[in-house]
Write a protein that holds these residues in place. Structure first.
Motif, PDB file in Angstrom:
ATOM      1  N   MET A 102      -0.923  28.824 -55.679  1.00  0.00           N
ATOM      2  CA  MET A 102      -0.718  29.701 -55.451  1.00  0.00           C
ATOM      3  C   MET A 102      -0.038  29.999 -54.637  1.00  0.00           C
ATOM      4  SD  MET A 102       0.008  33.172 -54.930  1.00  0.00           S
ATOM      5  CE  MET A 102      -1.351  33.755 -55.657  1.00  0.00           C
ATOM      6  N   ASN A 132       5.166  29.356 -59.168  1.00  0.00           N
ATOM      7  CA  ASN A 132       4.273  30.404 -60.292  1.00  0.00           C
ATOM      8  C   ASN A 132       5.331  29.306 -61.540  1.00  0.00           C
ATOM      9  OD1 ASN A 132       3.846  32.647 -60.488  1.00  0.00           O
ATOM     10  ND2 ASN A 132       5.863  32.729 -58.891  1.00  0.00           N
ATOM     11  N   ILE A 148       1.411  34.372 -66.264  1.00  0.00           N
ATOM     12  CA  ILE A 148       2.474  35.235 -65.640  1.00  0.00           C
ATOM     13  C   ILE A 148       2.502  36.568 -66.759  1.00  0.00           C
ATOM     14  CG2 ILE A 148       5.447  34.705 -65.892  1.00  0.00           C
ATOM     15  CD1 ILE A 148       3.654  33.437 -63.799  1.00  0.00           C
ATOM     16  N   TYR A 154      -0.004  38.629 -60.133  1.00  0.00           N
ATOM     17  CA  TYR A 154       0.282  37.091 -59.817  1.00  0.00           C
ATOM     18  C   TYR A 154       1.447  36.381 -58.806  1.00  0.00           C
ATOM     19  CZ  TYR A 154       0.011  32.075 -60.055  1.00  0.00           C
ATOM     20  OH  TYR A 154      -0.506  31.086 -60.436  1.00  0.00           O
ATOM     21  N   VAL A 155       3.015  37.389 -59.692  1.00  0.00           N
ATOM     22  CA  VAL A 155       4.119  36.905 -58.901  1.00  0.00           C
ATOM     23  C   VAL A 155       4.200  37.667 -58.073  1.00  0.00           C
ATOM     24  CG1 VAL A 155       6.465  37.416 -59.704  1.00  0.00           C
ATOM     25  CG2 VAL A 155       4.887  36.495 -61.521  1.00  0.00           C
TER      26      VAL A 155
END
Length: 216
Positions: A102, A132, A148, A154-155
């Motif tokens: 990522m 993503n 997500i 995460y995002v």
């Protein structure tokens, strides 16, 4: 693409494809799929985000120009098919490799968009999309709860990495410095969030406002 930037982006694309391919193959191992299942999840996870990025930017798809990332994904799938059992705690490895991938693709997507002449907000969005989409496809095909849609950082981590990369580049520093800063920011935030159990505030449902009585 800037010829000076091309080797850096190509190397990061391959490294990111490898990292995400590992996560796809590990999901395949958790589902006890056959070798073709490993290959499918590894390849689609490894190149999915970058494919959408290039299509949105109107650029040649990176693995069509140079099939090395796909070959890396195929090799990863084969290796993981025979070696995934050596990773006893597979989900933990998925999270670590996913965090690494990522962070890498957040930087790659941002740099590639900037080099294509995109404005900074668009470049940041391309970094987030690249980071993503592969994981979304992997979790959907593997019938795993998507990271997500869980209350995890995460995002936000990919956004921080993309924004850091774009900001450092805007100050005129070398692209290598921008890439390193963006990667470090995204990876550090994601790992700290996993370690400390951080999550963003979630929406809490509450009663709506009562409608006033209608007057005739």
């Amino acid at each position: 693409m800037d010829l000076a930037l091309a080797p850096l982006v190509a190397a990061l694309d391959i490294a990111a494809a490898l990292s995400f391919a590992v996560t796809g193959a590990l999901v395949a191992s958790r589902k006890e799929l056959d070798i073709l299942g490993f290959v499918w999840l590894a390849v689609i996870t490894g190149v999915g985000g970058g494919t959408l990025r290039d299509l949105l930017l109107g650029l040649p798809v990176f693995w069509v120009e140079d099939p090395t990332p796909v070959l890396v994904c195929l090799g990863t799938a084969l290796a993981m098919h025979f070696g995934a059992h050596l990773m006893e705690y597979r989900y933990r490895y998925i999270l670590w490799f996913d965090a690494f991938g990522m962070a890498l693709v957040s930087v790659v997507g941002t740099l590639k968009a900037l080099d294509a002449g995109a404005a900074m907000p668009v470049a940041i969005a391309m970094g987030v999309i690249t980071a993503n989409v592969g994981g979304i496809i992997r979790d959907t095909l593997g019938q795993e709860p998507s990271v997500i849609l869980r209350r995890e950082v995460y995002v936000a981590a990919s956004m921080l990495g993309a924004a850091t990369c774009a900001a450092v580049d805007a100050f005129g520093l070398p692209r290598e410095a921008a890439a390193l800063a963006g990667f470090a920011a995204a990876f550090a935030l994601r790992i700290l969030a996993l370690w400390r159990g951080w999550s963003l505030p979630a929406y809490r449902s509450r009663p709506g406002r009562a409608n006033p009585p209608t007057r005739l």
